[in-house]
Design an enzyme around this catalytic site. Sequence first.
Site, PDB file in Angstrom:
ATOM      1  N   LYS A   1      23.755  13.740  -5.139  1.00 57.90           N
ATOM      2  CA  LYS A   1      23.416  14.716  -5.269  1.00 57.90           C
ATOM      3  C   LYS A   1      22.573  15.281  -4.533  1.00 57.90           C
ATOM      4  O   LYS A   1      21.774  15.697  -4.120  1.00 57.90           O
ATOM      5  CB  LYS A   1      21.901  13.946  -6.241  1.00 57.90           C
ATOM      6  CG  LYS A   1      21.090  12.649  -6.160  1.00 57.90           C
ATOM      7  CD  LYS A   1      20.098  12.114  -7.194  1.00 57.90           C
ATOM      8  CE  LYS A   1      20.896  11.065  -8.110  1.00 57.90           C
ATOM      9  NZ  LYS A   1      20.069   9.871  -7.555  1.00 57.90           N
ATOM     10  N   LYS A  15      32.647  11.097  -2.872  1.00 62.30           N
ATOM     11  CA  LYS A  15      31.913  11.166  -4.099  1.00 62.30           C
ATOM     12  C   LYS A  15      30.864  12.205  -4.129  1.00 62.30           C
ATOM     13  O   LYS A  15      29.747  12.478  -3.652  1.00 62.30           O
ATOM     14  CB  LYS A  15      31.222   9.601  -4.048  1.00 62.30           C
ATOM     15  CG  LYS A  15      30.788   9.311  -4.992  1.00 62.30           C
ATOM     16  CD  LYS A  15      30.115   8.370  -5.144  1.00 62.30           C
ATOM     17  CE  LYS A  15      27.753   8.553  -4.531  1.00 62.30           C
ATOM     18  NZ  LYS A  15      26.917   7.544  -5.383  1.00 62.30           N
ATOM     19  N   LYS A  52      24.004   5.524   4.680  1.00 65.78           N
ATOM     20  CA  LYS A  52      23.414   5.849   4.716  1.00 65.78           C
ATOM     21  C   LYS A  52      22.234   5.815   5.796  1.00 65.78           C
ATOM     22  O   LYS A  52      21.607   6.734   6.306  1.00 65.78           O
ATOM     23  CB  LYS A  52      22.208   5.722   3.790  1.00 65.78           C
ATOM     24  CG  LYS A  52      22.598   5.405   2.334  1.00 65.78           C
ATOM     25  CD  LYS A  52      21.965   6.280   1.469  1.00 65.78           C
ATOM     26  CE  LYS A  52      21.769   6.754   0.155  1.00 65.78           C
ATOM     27  NZ  LYS A  52      21.850   7.558  -0.463  1.00 65.78           N
TER      28      LYS A  52
HETATM   29  P1  ATP Z   1      22.342  10.193  -3.520  1.00 70.86           P
HETATM   30  O1  ATP Z   1      23.464  10.754  -3.248  1.00 70.86           O
HETATM   31  O2  ATP Z   1      20.459   9.843  -3.716  1.00 70.86           O
HETATM   32  O3  ATP Z   1      23.017   8.304  -3.358  1.00 70.86           O
HETATM   33  P2  ATP Z   1      24.045  10.132  -6.147  1.00 70.86           P
HETATM   34  O4  ATP Z   1      24.280  11.724  -6.132  1.00 70.86           O
HETATM   35  O5  ATP Z   1      25.109   8.539  -5.488  1.00 70.86           O
HETATM   36  O6  ATP Z   1      22.522   9.381  -5.373  1.00 70.86           O
HETATM   37  P3  ATP Z   1      22.675   7.358  -7.530  1.00 70.86           P
HETATM   38  O7  ATP Z   1      21.053   7.663  -8.184  1.00 70.86           O
HETATM   39  O8  ATP Z   1      22.851   6.714  -6.437  1.00 70.86           O
HETATM   40  O9  ATP Z   1      23.137   8.657  -7.586  1.00 70.86           O
HETATM   41  O10 ATP Z   1      23.369   6.987  -8.384  1.00 70.86           O
HETATM   42  C1  ATP Z   1      23.268   6.724 -10.195  1.00 70.86           C
HETATM   43  C2  ATP Z   1      24.100   6.580 -11.064  1.00 70.86           C
HETATM   44  O11 ATP Z   1      25.263   7.337 -11.356  1.00 70.86           O
HETATM   45  C3  ATP Z   1      25.076   4.892 -10.315  1.00 70.86           C
HETATM   46  O12 ATP Z   1      24.817   3.855 -11.573  1.00 70.86           O
HETATM   47  C4  ATP Z   1      26.138   5.325  -9.507  1.00 70.86           C
HETATM   48  O13 ATP Z   1      27.114   4.222  -9.353  1.00 70.86           O
HETATM   49  C5  ATP Z   1      26.584   6.755 -10.295  1.00 70.86           C
HETATM   50  N1  ATP Z   1      27.152   7.315 -10.143  1.00 70.86           N
HETATM   51  C6  ATP Z   1      26.412   8.612  -9.026  1.00 70.86           C
HETATM   52  N2  ATP Z   1      27.173   9.801  -8.169  1.00 70.86           N
HETATM   53  C7  ATP Z   1      28.826   8.811  -8.512  1.00 70.86           C
HETATM   54  C8  ATP Z   1      29.685   9.535  -9.050  1.00 70.86           C
HETATM   55  N3  ATP Z   1      30.085  10.635  -7.593  1.00 70.86           N
HETATM   56  N4  ATP Z   1      30.736   9.782  -9.677  1.00 70.86           N
HETATM   57  C9  ATP Z   1      30.147   7.878 -10.516  1.00 70.86           C
HETATM   58  N5  ATP Z   1      29.721   7.057 -10.635  1.00 70.86           N
HETATM   59  C10 ATP Z   1      28.216   7.793 -10.145  1.00 70.86           C
END
Ligand code: ATP
Length: 331
Positions: free
Chosen positions: A200, A197, A115
């Site tokens: 969002k 990964k 980040k």
């Molecule tokens: P950001 O992009 O703002 O970091 P994010 O999409 O990675 O957000 P988070 O809010 O960080 O999402 O994650 C929410 C939950 O979903 C956490 O438990 C995280 O481990 C899980 N998660 C997020 N993205 C994935 C993914 N691609 N595959 C599996 N689990 C995920």
Amino acid sequence: MENRKKRIFSGIQPSGDLTLGSYLGAIKNWSAMQEEFECVYCIVDLHAITVRQDPEVLKRRTIEQLAQYIACGLDPEKNILFIQSHVPEHAELSWILGCYTQFGELSRMTQFKQKSQQHADNITAGLFTYPVLMAADILLYNTDCVPVGEDQKQHVELCRDIAVRFNGIYGDVFRIPEPFIPKMGARVMGLKNPLNKMSKSEPEGCVFLLDPPEVIAKKFKRAVTDSDMEIRFDPENKPGVSNLLSIYCAITGKTPQEAEAEFAGQGYGTLKTAVGECVVNKLTPIREETEKLLADRAHLEEIYRMGAKRAREIASETLKTVHEKLGFAAR
Ligand code: ATP
Ligand code: LTN
């Protein structure tokens, strides 16, 4: 410590619309846990502001995220559903735990490294201490188990280290939590770039929970695969195809071997259509239910207020114990 059901805590940041990744990695498993465990699920808005947010959008996403939690099957009576900033104990314990966390430990966090590259013009102290706030979230509730995707495992491990260290100084204050990472769906990759990964904050190649069926189908049709033609589960050499198979398995409950056998001899087009369809079937009722719930804002507000009240009853007890252990004067 009191005799009770095992407790679960998890949270998601309202930093973007929920994705298929957060559904398969986290929320899908949360609803499966609500019968057996006492579950606390949070919308972590304090974490979301570690990168810049638009206030109006943040407000909208917070309430939409609550509606999506419920639409994904979380019963607001059985589970405690609340918004992090409504329970001030989170920020208070975070400060305290920060005094028991090493600079070096935080410097090693993969998410911070990523980040801080993405937001090179705004690397704040909050972004750096993010995992300490997450530890406070978990430890306030004497959590036994934290269901998250693979990317959060390192943060849960740091939380355990902080708790063990604190207990080592002050006695048995915190329960030591275990991460729960699902077998399938723990790391859903982007459909455009299967080496990254699905996230969002990177809308390219990302399927959102509220995407309409035709958009989901199109995103799967355009998913990146590879140039050979074999449908085989081999994440290292065939990341795109393996990601599609993982999504399929996480939704249908099949094993990768069963899925390989089912698609043997077929083309990538068939695989993409089949995965797209099973995702649409899973997400359509969630989208429809979310829309219904969002039509009654007052009801959602009632739910999050009740959630915060229940959460605070637990959190304030823990914080009180911590204050006593630290030697703070009684209020
Ligand atoms: P950001 O992009 O703002 O970091 P994010 O999409 O990675 O957000 P988070 O809010 O960080 O999402 O994650 C929410 C939950 O979903 C956490 O438990 C995280 O481990 C899980 N998660 C997020 N993205 C994935 C993914 N691609 N595959 C599996 N689990 C995920
Ligand atoms: N850091 C997590 C969100 C999060 C969380 C938590 C998850 C904040 N506090 C407590 C589990 C338990 C993320 O998904 N980025």
